[in-house]
Write a protein that holds these residues in place. Structure first.
Motif, PDB file in Angstrom:
ATOM      1  N   ILE A   1      -5.129  -2.312  -9.464  1.00 37.65           N
ATOM      2  CA  ILE A   1      -4.334  -2.642 -10.640  1.00 37.65           C
ATOM      3  C   ILE A   1      -3.865  -1.318 -11.252  1.00 37.65           C
ATOM      4  CG2 ILE A   1      -4.230  -3.964 -12.776  1.00 37.65           C
ATOM      5  CD1 ILE A   1      -5.157  -5.590 -10.355  1.00 37.65           C
TER       6      ILE A   1
ATOM      7  N   ALA B   1      -3.362  -4.737  -2.008  1.00 38.51           N
ATOM      8  CA  ALA B   1      -2.424  -5.420  -2.900  1.00 38.51           C
ATOM      9  C   ALA B   1      -2.376  -4.626  -4.200  1.00 38.51           C
ATOM     10  CB  ALA B   1      -2.881  -6.840  -3.171  1.00 38.51           C
TER      11      ALA B   1
ATOM     12  N   LEU C   1      -5.020 -12.764  -9.800  1.00 42.33           N
ATOM     13  CA  LEU C   1      -5.007 -12.456  -8.365  1.00 42.33           C
ATOM     14  C   LEU C   1      -6.050 -13.291  -7.619  1.00 42.33           C
ATOM     15  CD1 LEU C   1      -4.639  -8.563  -8.403  1.00 42.33           C
ATOM     16  CD2 LEU C   1      -2.938 -10.205  -7.586  1.00 42.33           C
TER      17      LEU C   1
ATOM     18  N   LEU D   1      -1.016  -4.614  -8.238  1.00 41.36           N
ATOM     19  CA  LEU D   1      -0.465  -5.346  -9.375  1.00 41.36           C
ATOM     20  C   LEU D   1      -0.151  -4.348 -10.485  1.00 41.36           C
ATOM     21  CD1 LEU D   1       0.155  -8.216 -10.520  1.00 41.36           C
ATOM     22  CD2 LEU D   1      -2.092  -8.087 -11.638  1.00 41.36           C
TER      23      LEU D   1
ATOM     24  N   ALA E   1      -7.657  -4.851  -3.849  1.00 42.75           N
ATOM     25  CA  ALA E   1      -6.527  -4.719  -4.777  1.00 42.75           C
ATOM     26  C   ALA E   1      -6.716  -3.526  -5.699  1.00 42.75           C
ATOM     27  CB  ALA E   1      -6.360  -5.990  -5.600  1.00 42.75           C
TER      28      ALA E   1
ATOM     29  N   TYR F   1       4.579  -6.916 -11.616  1.00 41.32           N
ATOM     30  CA  TYR F   1       5.130  -6.770 -10.270  1.00 41.32           C
ATOM     31  C   TYR F   1       3.981  -6.677  -9.281  1.00 41.32           C
ATOM     32  CZ  TYR F   1       9.507  -6.106 -12.653  1.00 41.32           C
ATOM     33  OH  TYR F   1      10.608  -6.318 -13.454  1.00 41.32           O
ATOM     34  N   LEU F   2       4.084  -7.486  -8.241  1.00 45.53           N
ATOM     35  CA  LEU F   2       3.058  -7.553  -7.205  1.00 45.53           C
ATOM     36  C   LEU F   2       3.623  -7.005  -5.905  1.00 45.53           C
ATOM     37  CD1 LEU F   2       0.291  -8.556  -6.100  1.00 45.53           C
ATOM     38  CD2 LEU F   2       1.421 -10.756  -5.635  1.00 45.53           C
ATOM     39  N   THR F   3       2.921  -6.039  -5.323  1.00 39.47           N
ATOM     40  CA  THR F   3       3.308  -5.467  -4.039  1.00 39.47           C
ATOM     41  C   THR F   3       2.231  -5.791  -3.019  1.00 39.47           C
ATOM     42  OG1 THR F   3       4.458  -3.654  -5.150  1.00 39.47           O
ATOM     43  CG2 THR F   3       3.953  -3.361  -2.817  1.00 39.47           C
ATOM     44  N   LEU F   4       2.637  -6.372  -1.902  1.00 45.01           N
ATOM     45  CA  LEU F   4       1.706  -6.741  -0.845  1.00 45.01           C
ATOM     46  C   LEU F   4       1.885  -5.827   0.351  1.00 45.01           C
ATOM     47  CD1 LEU F   4       2.051 -10.621  -1.083  1.00 45.01           C
ATOM     48  CD2 LEU F   4       0.188  -9.191  -1.962  1.00 45.01           C
TER      49      LEU F   4
END
Length: 650
Positions: free
Chosen positions: A429, A456, A495, A458, A427, A413-416
């Motif tokens: 992780i 970001a 990414l 991940l 980013a 799941y990626l949150t921006l």
């Protein structure tokens, strides 16, 4: 005493309309939670807003549908409140200053039971506390004396075996007698008078009753083997239905018993490799039918039963928690609500004895939850509020998938960050704890906090995670610090390939097993990251393997470790503690002093080793904090430390 300042009722504007949708809108009532206004559009919320516990939790509707019990936050801790649906008044019933609430539920229209413990105290026992809706009649339900040398305590976290719907004054509880047996006891919730109904039953993890309160099935471990025992209607004693040896990858837990006691339900792994829900015979344990199997995800949830004991819904987590309604009447109820609320998913949380009035949870990916009270007869919809009403714009969460270096697919799941271009971002992780667990697209206060600060985020469900079938789970066996580690690091390369990450501005942050991953990345792949954060993380596999029980590992997680970590040399090579001299990026190490999942000594010893090796690190020990940071003050300190650390190094 009444707390009418906590919640107030406001009638929504009324417009004349003949349409059903507009008629429903006319009768919407909104409960306004007085916690202060949400942040202005585009302005990131203060750190304390993200650290705040959900405004309320554990909502339960009385059988007559007139009151809602809920855990409300005051001064950073949960307290038991009851809200009168008719007039909106709220009563504080039990304070949670010293004890932590595990759950609360109406036992009848006028009396509530709560299971509590003392967070972080491994010696503390679960207590069942009873209280009337007006605050009177407080009583702790204590097991009666069972004789010299007996344990005499509530078994299995105070779980109720049966709420005895036809007997509002009693419940059935499991009371542990000694190291190998339990009694099923009928307990008066007003006087604590107790009557043993079943004696000398094996000490299994759980016992389940049918719609009439007759105990039918038990399940759990006896030694190293998983057992089911059953007693169908008309039989006198329990017979063994299953003796599973080597079934490490299958949950085998019982989800409930049919109303007539002839069948029970369990989550089992089918021929497809995915876990589904099955109905089985109480007489012989044979499967009679499959109720549910998701084409992509393992079943991870529970079942819902009406007041008559009939099964009407299955709750299951896909990308978000969802519900499969098995009753057309319930489907009609949820469809009526869905017409007027904006949430992507609606889940019934609690309901009255007739299934007419209900509490419903609404949620969308990455968004905090909303709660509603709905009356199907009058079509009145009451918005109870949101779990985090004080936050501003949320970061966008979406499901993604990338390839690990060996070609294995990794769901994630990626949150921006909101209001930012998704290009060349710093980013973070976040590998999940477990490791035999998974993350979903549900709201996560840490993820949304980081997104609000421009990162970001991940969250990979690396191999060995649950929820994605047998193949994905088995691929993680014996891969601590190896391929499971590679899966997380390979997310950084993905990414970069998407242009999302500014090359080099990456940190790995995790709790428990996730903290272990972050520490190992600082040793094995320091060129890929700028920093690492371990919160309640594991640093010494030798100590962990020598005392698995103290780490709270279940059967599956123990199996994942034991299959791969053979020999002290292998353990030491994969332990951050014994490789502190190889740490090559700054490390933030945090640990709760009262953590009973991962003992705090795992981080204390690591901090000493990092100091001896002359490494750049910061160690923060949080007095009284547990593994989950269940107190707001501990969450706030954690977020403040993380924010400062990331701002400096990213």
């Amino acid at each position: 005493m009444a707390h009418e300042d906590v919640m107030t009722l406001a009638l929504g504007s009324v417009r004349r309309s003949n349409s059903r949708r507009e008629r429903l809108k006319q009768r919407v009532l909104i409960i306004v939670v007085t916690l202060g206004a949400a942040c202005a559009w585009g302005a990131p919320a203060p750190t304390e807003y993200f650290a705040a516990l959900p405004t309320f939790a554990g909502l339960d509707l009385a059988p007559d549908g007139k009151r809602i019990a809920m855990l409300r936050v005051f001064n950073g801790r949960y307290h038991l409140n009851v809200v009168n649906v008719e007039d909106g008044t709220s009563e504080l019933l039990l304070a949670g200053n010293r004890r932590r609430f595990r759950w609360c539920r109406f036992a009848n229209d006028e009396r509530i039971l709560c299971a509590t413990d003392r967070a972080g105290d491994a010696r503390d026992r679960i207590r069942l506390q009873a209280v009337n809706v007006d605050g009177s009649g407080k009583l702790t339900l204590r097991p009666a004396a069972l004789g010299e040398g007996t344990v005499g305590r509530m078994a299995f976290q105070g779980d109720v075996v049966s709420w005895l719907g036809d007997d509002p004054n009693h419940v059935l509880l499991a009371v542990q007698v000694d190291a190998s047996s339990v009694n099923i006891v009928r307990v008066n919730i007003y006087s604590n008078a107790q009557e043993p109904l079943e004696t000398g039953l094996p000490l299994l993890h759980s016992w389940h009753a049918d719609g009439q309160g007759e105990v039918r099935v038990g399940s759990g471990l006896i030694g190293a083997d998983f057992r089911w025992v059953g007693r169908p209607p008309g039989a006198e004693g329990f017979t063994q239905l299953l003796d599973a040896r080597g079934q490490d990858l299958t949950p085998l837990g019982v989800l409930g018993v049919s109303a007539n006691g002839a069948a029970f339900y369990s989550a089992l792994r089918g021929s497809s490799g995915r876990i589904g829900v099955y109905e089985l015979s109480v007489a012989d344990g044979n499967i009679t039918r499959q109720l549910l199997e998701d084409p992509r995800f393992d079943f991870t949830g529970n079942l819902a039963f009406a007041s008559d004991g009939s099964l009407f819904a299955a709750f299951h987590t896909r990308d978000l928690p969802t519900v499969r309604l098995l009753d057309p009447g319930w489907q009609a109820r949820m469809d009526a609500i869905r017409e007027v609320v904006p949430d992507d998913v609606l889940l019934p949380v609690s309901w009255d004895r007739d299934g007419v009035r209900m509490v419903v949870r609404g949620l969308s990916a990455g968004q905090s939850s909303s709660y509603y009270f709905y009356d199907y007869e009058t079509r009145d919809l009451l918005r109870l509020g949101g779990s985090h009403p004080h936050l501003g714009e949320h970061g966008n969460v979406r499901a993604v998938e990338y390839q690990a270096r060996d070609g294995h697919s990794i769901p994630a799941y990626l949150t921006l960050p909101p209001g930012r271009s998704p290009r060349r971002l710093p980013a973070v992780i976040i590998p999940h704890d477990g490791p035999a667990a998974r993350v979903s697209a549900e709201f996560d206060y840490l993820v949304q906090f980081l997104a609000s600060r421009g990162y970001a985020v991940l969250q990979p469900n690396f191999r060995g995670s649950t929820g994605y079938g047998r193949q994905h789970l088995e691929a993680g066996l014996g891969q601590w610090g190896l391929k499971m580690q590679d899966d997380v690091v390979d997310g950084i390369e993905w990414l970069k390939s998407q242009g999302i990450v500014d090359s080099g501005r990456v940190c790995i942050l995790g709790r428990g097993y996730g903290g272990y991953v972050a520490l190992m990345a600082s040793i094995r792949t320091p060129s890929k990251i700028r920093c690492a954060v371990s919160a309640g993380g594991i640093s010494d596999l030798r100590a962990m393997l020598g005392n698995l029980r103290s780490f709270g590992f279940d059967r599956l997680n123990r199996s994942m470790i034991l299959r791969g970590m053979r020999g002290w040399s292998r353990l030491d090579v994969n332990s951050p503690l014994y490789n502190a001299q190889r740490v090559d990026v700054p490390v933030l190490v945090m640990h709760g002093e009262a953590d009973r999942v991962v003992p705090v000594n795992q981080s204390r010893r690591l901090a000493r080793a990092l100091a001896a090796a002359g490494k750049a690190y910061r160690y923060v020990e949080q007095p009284g904090a547990d593994h989950a940071l269940s107190v707001e003050a501990h969450r706030l300190q954690f977020l403040e430390e993380v924010e400062a650390f990331l701002a400096f190094y990213l």
